[in-house]
Design a protein around this motif. Structure first.
Motif, mmCIF file in Angstrom:
data_model
loop_
_atom_site.group_PDB
_atom_site.id
_atom_site.type_symbol
_atom_site.label_atom_id
_atom_site.label_comp_id
_atom_site.label_asym_id
_atom_site.label_seq_id
_atom_site.Cartn_x
_atom_site.Cartn_y
_atom_site.Cartn_z
ATOM 1 N N VAL A 197 -16.518 34.102 40.394
ATOM 2 C CA VAL A 197 -15.614 34.937 39.609
ATOM 3 C C VAL A 197 -15.295 34.228 38.302
ATOM 4 O O VAL A 197 -14.896 33.057 38.302
ATOM 5 C CB VAL A 197 -14.307 35.226 40.377
ATOM 6 N N ALA A 230 -12.798 34.448 34.963
ATOM 7 C CA ALA A 230 -11.519 35.069 34.610
ATOM 8 C C ALA A 230 -10.974 34.439 33.342
ATOM 9 O O ALA A 230 -11.106 33.229 33.127
ATOM 10 C CB ALA A 230 -10.506 34.912 35.746
ATOM 11 N N VAL A 285 -6.382 34.995 35.818
ATOM 12 C CA VAL A 285 -6.745 34.106 36.927
ATOM 13 C C VAL A 285 -6.042 34.514 38.215
ATOM 14 O O VAL A 285 -6.635 34.472 39.308
ATOM 15 C CB VAL A 285 -6.419 32.638 36.560
ATOM 16 N N ALA A 317 -7.798 36.814 40.646
ATOM 17 C CA ALA A 317 -9.023 36.388 41.331
ATOM 18 C C ALA A 317 -8.818 36.320 42.846
ATOM 19 O O ALA A 317 -9.695 36.708 43.624
ATOM 20 C CB ALA A 317 -9.478 35.038 40.789
ATOM 21 N N LEU A 351 -14.305 29.862 41.089
ATOM 22 C CA LEU A 351 -13.594 30.445 39.959
ATOM 23 C C LEU A 351 -13.890 29.662 38.698
ATOM 24 O O LEU A 351 -13.773 28.439 38.664
ATOM 25 C CB LEU A 351 -12.086 30.446 40.223
#
Length: 286
Positions: free
Chosen positions: A93, A95, A100, A103, A117
């Protein structure tokens, strides 16, 4: 127009150096010079001044086309690679800083519970989605309620709204306007402002939205931490436009609604559209 030559040209123009471009691309300096000469011969125009190395007017015009062209090619390669061999492993992911928190919500609804992330800038996240550096992206930004977020043309994309909330002006609690229920941004054009383009509405966007000559930065904040920006606002360094939720639990600050122009803060979910999927459910980035 050979994309290899175009890629070399953009590297030289960005780095302002033939030798630095050669190092970045893994070529010899002679090969870089040959690429630029071949591209100039193909177009019949001089694209770069040599000393110093800067784009000519024709080169600057070509650069405006080069980025989207190379992005489309990279996106097509990534899309075909996904079709050939779907990638297992954790959900990747990307972001932007103000997205954030979304997520974790996204991961909870996915079969792959493992999550990687990556925090990215607003400008770079669409490219990361298009080129398969991340599986999905969470892009935040400010826009009129029915307008798309400002972003890069990344080709066909499934774009859906994940979250939306009002935009507010963040002021110190002691500010004379802190008690107002709402404000017109143009009335604040000459106020002290903090330009924090990754965690607030960029001042260039406020100038464009209001048509007012103003919104000049007294402080430029390059960080991705909202807390640092809010601390600067609270101590009187300037104002900023933020999502309303960013000011919850901050009694030293006042959040005054932006009434004119109407602005919202939105987090959008970006996914590439696989080949053969037909029209995306969201809007088409192309």
């Amino acid at each position: 127009m050979d994309p290899h030559l175009l890629r070399t040209f953009t590297a030289v123009a960005r780095l302002r150096s033939f030798s630095a471009a050669a190092v970045e691309l893994g070529y010899t300096q002679s090969a870089v010079s040959q690429h630029i000469a071949a591209l100039e011969a193909d177009l019949g125009l001089r694209l770069l001044q040599r000393r110093p190395v800067v784009p000519t007017p024709a080169g600057a015009r070509l650069l405006a086309y080069a980025g989207p062209i190379l992005l489309r090619l990279a996106a097509a390669r990534a899309d075909l690679a996904r079709l050939a061999a779907p990638r297992p492993g954790p959900l990747r992911v990307g972001a932007t800083p103000l997205a954030v928190a979304a997520a974790a919500e996204l991961a909870a609804g996915e079969r792959r519970v493992a999550l990687t992330l990556r925090v990215a800038t607003r400008a770079d996240l669409p490219r990361q989605v298009a080129t398969d550096e991340v599986d999905v992206g969470l892009l935040d930004g400010f826009a009129a309620p029915n307008d798309p977020l400002p972003g890069t043309d990344l080709g066909p994309a499934d774009i859906t709204v994940h979250r939306q909330e009002p935009a507010v002006v963040a002021l110190p609690r002691s500010h004379p306007l802190a008690g107002r229920r709402g404000l017109a941004l143009a009335d604040l054009a000459l106020a002290r402002w903090i330009d924090a383009p990754q965690v607030s509405a960029p001042l260039s966007q406020l100038r464009g939205a209001t048509g007012a000559d103003g919104f000049r930065a007294d402080v430029t904040y390059d960080g991705a931490d909202t807390g640092g920006l809010l601390a600067a606002v609270a101590t009187g360094h300037g104002l900023a436009v933020l999502p309303a939720g960013a000011l919850r639990g901050r009694p030293e600050l006042a959040a005054v609604a932006v009434l004119d122009p109407r602005l919202v803060h939105r987090v959008e979910l970006l996914r590439p559209v696989p080949l053969g999927a037909g029209s995306p459910a969201g809007r088409d980035g192309g």
